[in-house]
Design an enzyme around this catalytic site. Structure first.
Site, PDB file in Angstrom:
ATOM      1  N   ARG A  53       0.830  -1.202   0.000  1.00  0.00           N
ATOM      2  CA  ARG A  53       0.000   0.000   0.000  1.00  0.00           C
ATOM      3  C   ARG A  53       0.866   1.253   0.000  1.00  0.00           C
ATOM      4  O   ARG A  53       0.436   2.321  -0.426  1.00  0.00           O
ATOM      5  CB  ARG A  53      -0.948   0.002   1.216  1.00  0.00           C
ATOM      6  CG  ARG A  53      -1.885   1.209   1.249  1.00  0.00           C
ATOM      7  CD  ARG A  53      -3.044   1.000   2.210  1.00  0.00           C
ATOM      8  NE  ARG A  53      -2.604   0.612   3.526  1.00  0.00           N
ATOM      9  CZ  ARG A  53      -2.180   1.465   4.475  1.00  0.00           C
ATOM     10  NH1 ARG A  53      -2.129   2.769   4.219  1.00  0.00           N
ATOM     11  NH2 ARG A  53      -1.818   1.018   5.656  1.00  0.00           N
ATOM     12  N   LYS A 109      -6.645   4.388 -20.786  1.00  0.00           N
ATOM     13  CA  LYS A 109      -6.793   4.778 -22.176  1.00  0.00           C
ATOM     14  C   LYS A 109      -5.504   4.488 -22.959  1.00  0.00           C
ATOM     15  O   LYS A 109      -5.033   3.370 -22.962  1.00  0.00           O
ATOM     16  CB  LYS A 109      -7.217   6.241 -22.250  1.00  0.00           C
ATOM     17  CG  LYS A 109      -8.382   6.614 -21.316  1.00  0.00           C
ATOM     18  CD  LYS A 109      -9.615   5.738 -21.490  1.00  0.00           C
ATOM     19  CE  LYS A 109     -10.835   6.246 -20.760  1.00  0.00           C
ATOM     20  NZ  LYS A 109     -10.797   6.146 -19.295  1.00  0.00           N
TER      21      LYS A 109
END
Length: 405
Positions: free
Chosen positions: A58, A219
């Site tokens: 994390r 994307k």
């Protein structure tokens, strides 16, 4: 993109970085563990010869660290932070730098998720959000900040350029000048730019005065429609603050996502270059078709157009995003979309496959109709993300779909 930030001898000679699929890392000594946490939690400054030791995924993970190092290259950024989604990067950035009572000015139109976050979520935390129309340029931004005491409270100017889905451009350098003018000794106004539409290849916001550049890595960077991820890039100081918030939001990308993105970065230039070339052919075809009333494509801008000067200074290519309006309205747009055979009817963009969608009823459906009209999102508009297929095949598909009109 092929080797930066990694050496095979670090991992048994593996030519490609392995996936570091672990939640935690063993310390060589208790003293190391103490030192790592001191830096990670900001208990002391990192020494010049010191790096943040591996603690817990994390906080940091080699798969992400290599990715973040490579992400900095195209944008010439000092640092990068990878996230599990583009919206995670946007939300984490907003909550890192904005506080109750401050103002966020942002260009419209923006991605629908960003629009909802800014209009509906941030105000619940006392952050005033003020939109300005991308087509109005600096005059629109200045007018938005001129009301009341907004200029004294503005904390961030957020841009999405080219705008989604209209391809309107916003002058990054102009916004940076406005931000500098409204900054004070104790309040620095930041400029953050969502650069997803042109990607790290065709536009470099940091070089035009932006403080932060954000991406949906889903994307063009990911580019294969098989992952969700986001990123924030900028100075070491600002990205360190973003990473601190990311640690406690838990919004970092996982090692498998990091590995997939490292794979994709190696072909980013090849893919985006081909997509941009294909888009030029498709835009020219659409502009000459009698069933198409308008084509919104950066490559068709000419000297004298409102966005021409910004395009000339700011963009290195027209990219591969096209929006066009068919003759008629929503029914006619749907008829064309339903007739496509090769081009997929789906949201998202930047993948190897070509995608088409209807912004008014899909990605921007939560924008009120009156606001859609003001932004230039018409019922007849179709947004097209051009892939790497043969351009003749794509034109043939558009031609047969437009015949449905």
């Amino acid at each position: 993109m092929m080797s930066y930030g990694y050496r095979p001898e670090w991992s048994e000679g593996a030519v490609k970085p392995p996936i570091f699929q672990t939640s935690t890392f063993a310390f060589e000594s208790a003293e190391d563990g103490k030192a790592f946490f001191e830096v990670a939690y900001g208990l002391r400054e990192k020494r010049n010869d010191e790096t943040l030791g591996l603690i817990y995924s994390r906080l940091n993970n080699p798969s992400l660290e290599i990715l973040e190092d490579r992400l900095t290259l195209w944008d010439s950024a000092e640092a990068a932070a990878a996230f599990e989604s583009g919206m995670a990067s946007i939300a984490t950035t907003a909550f890192t730098f904005l506080r109750p009572g401050q103002v966020l000015a942002f260009s419209e139109p923006v991605y629908g998720g960003t629009e909802y976050l800014f209009h509906n979520v941030l105000p619940e935390f006392g952050i005033e959000t003020v939109p300005f129309f991308a087509g109005d340029g600096m005059a629109g931004l200045e007018a938005a900040l001129a009301e009341g005491d907004r200029a004294e409270r503005v904390g961030m100017i957020y841009l999405e350029t080219p705008a989604n889905p209209t391809n309107h451009l916003v002058d990054i350098a102009g916004c940076a000048a406005v931000a500098e003018r409204h900054s004070t000794d104790d309040r620095r106004v930041l400029v953050a730019v969502d650069n997803t539409f042109l990607g790290p290849l065709f536009q470099h916001p940091l070089r035009h005065g932006a403080d932060l550049v954000l991406y949906s890595l889903t994307k063009f960077v990911g580019g294969h429609s098989d992952l969700i991820a986001g990123a924030v890039l900028g100075s070491e100081d600002l990205v360190t603050r973003v990473k601190a918030t990311r640690t406690f939001f838990g919004s970092m990308a996982g090692p498998w996502t990091g590995w997939l993105l490292l794979r994709s970065l190696e072909t980013l230039k090849l893919r985006m270059t081909q997509q941009a070339e294909n888009a030029r052919h498709l835009a020219d075809f659409l502009a000459s078709h009698p069933g198409v009333d308008a084509v919104h494509y950066l490559g068709h801008l000419e000297e004298g157009d409102a966005d021409w000067e910004v395009y000339r200074r700011q963009c290195l290519s027209a990219g591969s995003m096209i929006s066009f309006e068919v003759h008629g309205g929503e029914a006619e747009a749907f008829r064309v979309l339903n007739s496509l055979k090769l081009i997929k009817l789906a949201v998202s963009l930047g993948g190897t496959e070509s995608l088409a969608e209807h912004p008014g009823s899909m990605t921007h459906s939560d924008v009120p109709p009156a606001d859609q009209a003001r932004m230039g999102i018409t019922p007849a508009m179709i947004r097209l993300s051009v892939g790497v297929e043969h351009p003749d095949d794509l034109i043939a598909d558009l031609e047969q779909a437009l015949a449905a009109l």
